[in-house]
Design a protein around this motif. Sequence first.
Motif, PDB file in Angstrom:
ATOM      1  N   ILE A 121       0.977  -1.199   0.075  1.00 47.78           N
ATOM      2  CA  ILE A 121       0.028  -0.009   0.103  1.00 47.78           C
ATOM      3  C   ILE A 121       0.779   1.162   0.119  1.00 47.78           C
ATOM      4  CG2 ILE A 121      -2.028   1.143   1.076  1.00 47.78           C
ATOM      5  CD1 ILE A 121      -2.575  -1.261   2.632  1.00 47.78           C
ATOM      6  N   ILE A 122       0.564   2.019  -0.848  1.00 46.52           N
ATOM      7  CA  ILE A 122       1.328   3.325  -0.879  1.00 46.52           C
ATOM      8  C   ILE A 122       0.298   4.602  -0.714  1.00 46.52           C
ATOM      9  CG2 ILE A 122       2.795   4.903  -2.226  1.00 46.52           C
ATOM     10  CD1 ILE A 122       3.553   2.751  -3.895  1.00 46.52           C
ATOM     11  N   VAL A 123       0.581   5.511   0.535  1.00 47.29           N
ATOM     12  CA  VAL A 123      -0.147   6.396   0.745  1.00 47.29           C
ATOM     13  C   VAL A 123       0.458   7.842   0.429  1.00 47.29           C
ATOM     14  CG1 VAL A 123      -1.420   7.396   2.615  1.00 47.29           C
ATOM     15  CG2 VAL A 123      -1.157   4.938   2.552  1.00 47.29           C
ATOM     16  N   ARG A 124      -0.457   8.850  -0.202  1.00 53.79           N
ATOM     17  CA  ARG A 124       0.291   9.995  -0.491  1.00 53.79           C
ATOM     18  C   ARG A 124       0.315  10.639   0.863  1.00 53.79           C
ATOM     19  NH1 ARG A 124      -2.236  14.879  -4.589  1.00 53.79           N
ATOM     20  NH2 ARG A 124      -0.181  16.139  -4.305  1.00 53.79           N
ATOM     21  N   GLY A 125       1.536  11.568   0.902  1.00 54.92           N
ATOM     22  CA  GLY A 125       1.780  12.280   2.120  1.00 54.92           C
ATOM     23  C   GLY A 125       1.227  13.739   2.039  1.00 54.92           C
ATOM     24  N   LYS A 126      -0.112  13.582   1.708  1.00 59.10           N
ATOM     25  CA  LYS A 126      -1.132  14.966   2.004  1.00 59.10           C
ATOM     26  C   LYS A 126      -2.443  14.318   2.464  1.00 59.10           C
ATOM     27  CE  LYS A 126       1.684  18.126  -0.008  1.00 59.10           C
ATOM     28  NZ  LYS A 126       2.179  19.143   0.509  1.00 59.10           N
ATOM     29  N   ASP A 127      -2.984  15.315   3.507  1.00 58.54           N
ATOM     30  CA  ASP A 127      -4.312  15.067   3.874  1.00 58.54           C
ATOM     31  C   ASP A 127      -5.393  15.523   2.826  1.00 58.54           C
ATOM     32  OD1 ASP A 127      -4.462  17.686   4.417  1.00 58.54           O
ATOM     33  OD2 ASP A 127      -4.282  17.711   6.174  1.00 58.54           O
ATOM     34  N   GLU A 128      -6.822  15.495   3.447  1.00 57.21           N
ATOM     35  CA  GLU A 128      -7.689  15.907   2.362  1.00 57.21           C
ATOM     36  C   GLU A 128      -7.719  17.226   2.177  1.00 57.21           C
ATOM     37  OE1 GLU A 128     -11.223  14.511   3.922  1.00 57.21           O
ATOM     38  OE2 GLU A 128     -11.114  15.655   5.732  1.00 57.21           O
ATOM     39  N   ARG A 129      -7.148  18.067   2.798  1.00 58.35           N
ATOM     40  CA  ARG A 129      -6.926  19.657   2.452  1.00 58.35           C
ATOM     41  C   ARG A 129      -5.466  20.081   1.968  1.00 58.35           C
ATOM     42  NH1 ARG A 129      -9.232  22.196   8.302  1.00 58.35           N
ATOM     43  NH2 ARG A 129     -11.305  21.151   8.301  1.00 58.35           N
ATOM     44  N   GLY A 130      -4.853  19.009   1.457  1.00 55.68           N
ATOM     45  CA  GLY A 130      -3.636  19.189   0.762  1.00 55.68           C
ATOM     46  C   GLY A 130      -2.387  19.670   1.746  1.00 55.68           C
ATOM     47  N   ARG A 131      -2.448  19.555   2.980  1.00 55.53           N
ATOM     48  CA  ARG A 131      -1.542  19.751   4.102  1.00 55.53           C
ATOM     49  C   ARG A 131      -0.531  18.327   4.212  1.00 55.53           C
ATOM     50  NH1 ARG A 131      -5.036  22.410   8.718  1.00 55.53           N
ATOM     51  NH2 ARG A 131      -5.864  20.213   8.652  1.00 55.53           N
TER      52      ARG A 131
END
Length: 659
Positions: free
Chosen positions: A189-199
Amino acid sequence: MAADEEFEPHLGRMRASSGQRPRSYLSRVLAAANLARAASPGARRGFAGSRLGRGAGVGRVLAARDRFAAWRRRRVIVKARLVRLAGKGFEGARAHLRYIQRDGVTRDGRPGQLYGPDSDKVDGRRWLDEQAGDRHQFRFIVSPEDGDQYADLQDLTKRLMARIEEDLGTRLDWVAVDHFNTGHPHTHIIVRGKDERGRDLVIAPDYLTRGIRERAAELVDLDLGPRSDRDIEARLRAEIGQERLTSIDRRLLGEMDGERTVAALARDPFQQSLRAGRLATLARLGLAERQKDGRWRLADGIEDALRRMGERGDIIRAMQRAFTERGRTPAAAADLAIYDPAAPDACAIVGRLVERGLADEHRDRHYLLVEATDGRTHYVDIGKGEAVPVLPAGAIVRITPERPAVREVDRTIAAVAVVNGGRYDIDAHLRFDSTATESFAETHVRRLEAMRRRTGAVERTADGSWVIPPDHLDRAAAYEAARTRDAPVRIETLSTQPLEHLVDAEAATWLDRELVAASPEPLREAGFGQAVREAQQQRRQWLVVQGFAEEAGGTVSYRADMLAALQRRELLRVAGRLSEELKLPFVEAPAGARVEGVYRRSVDLAGGRYALIEKSREFTLVPWRPVLERHVGKAVSGLVRDDGISWTIGRGRSGPSMS
């Protein structure tokens, strides 16, 4: 009374005084928690990094669960890693994405397919391109112990990620791919290092190390049910004779006294049998010794010894599986070896590549299986996958151990800095050594730049000079040690063609170089060593027929120009084919000639790899070097020598030289 009933409303939160910024609910909770922690006896004061990030509270709750519940819970192994994307990290992310989608990872041997929360098919290249400029990403490997009971892992993964999103309080941008090419099905699993607000997404360490594992175990328990008593007992009995670190060993180590002794006795008869049986196994392995009154003394370093045994067992099984998958009889244990480049007596080995695999998918550590001329098959840890190019099965390679040591270039830099006030630059170097050339001094600058990028051990100033600390040699030694951990061996490709193709190849092959070598590789009359002996005999006969050798009185003599003639024969044949393809004439580059043009690509010949250098009206082929691959499509120039070529990237004197 009327005055008491009158009031004037003020906009704002309850209890908020005018002119004062209202405190959020979260800030008040954190303040109360800090007060409670400060009032607790023995509480540690100060900053605690483990409490930062999303999921901190959930992670601590999950980590504090009853440890005895783990006996019944289905086990799930979760490996988590935070990967920086700056610099070469983004290219590494591309390589990782390609690798987890490689051939042969599905149940039917097809390439892996990326999927996400809303799609069963995701374009990995497009997904990753959207992360350009991101600071980091997270990578997870989720491996249920009972993963073989799932028809596929996709539904489990999607439910797990939805649960993680609830714990972290944000939507996640992720992709995954399932692997069934090992004895333990697992999901990358690869998870992008940004939350839903782009932080930037920051996940608390407790949640990464324990929280995700607990959530995954909960889901597997719901799907398959908790372990029964019979399942638990069967697993523990299987641990008694294992040559690895087991849960029984961990319990014994936890009960060990100051003299490293433990009792075999236990109140529960089943636990008694487990302890007695395991201690007898440890005694057989030389890791435990019976004492008086039913106590046993555990050997010093027992934990590390058992871990090494487990790793060796895994390696031997992987080697035997590689032979079985290729329809060959597994080699005897005596003919299997684990190559240790750090051993004082480690020497180079030459052999045929059987397989390249992943020793640790989480840390991207790869291995090679090599059938060597000593008749044995060696398991070779080659470190980071990006450090070694892809080699075809059957290629012949030489593997040499890397020895981390301070180089002469480091000593020269330190010496120049001593007489130049702790600074180094090219002008100072040329003043220090009047015999040095500018191109030679530039190699020292490249060394400093490499150290700066990897470890920050040196500092470059605005004027281009370098600040060299007094302990520069110690820092250089640490830099070399780190490089050796990533690439513990040096791999030289002797032939990309398999041995059987070299017998009648019209080229200067590895067999030819061995036949005329002053110190050829010693060949054992077994395994690959025996195969090389037979191939050499056939090659001698071919060389005699072709007029490159003569046989008289049982002795074979070779023409002095044999290698050069064979090399030129192959070069002209391949160049003719390329000339038709490129619609350009081929021009040879003799020793002493200067070559200038655009580097287009590499060309693999039986006699080695060559670089295709294209001009406006012609092209040439010259010996290739790995450094060229970073400069495809760029202008290069070089001076052809008898032993190779000295390259300069870019036109002009300022371009970096590579001898």
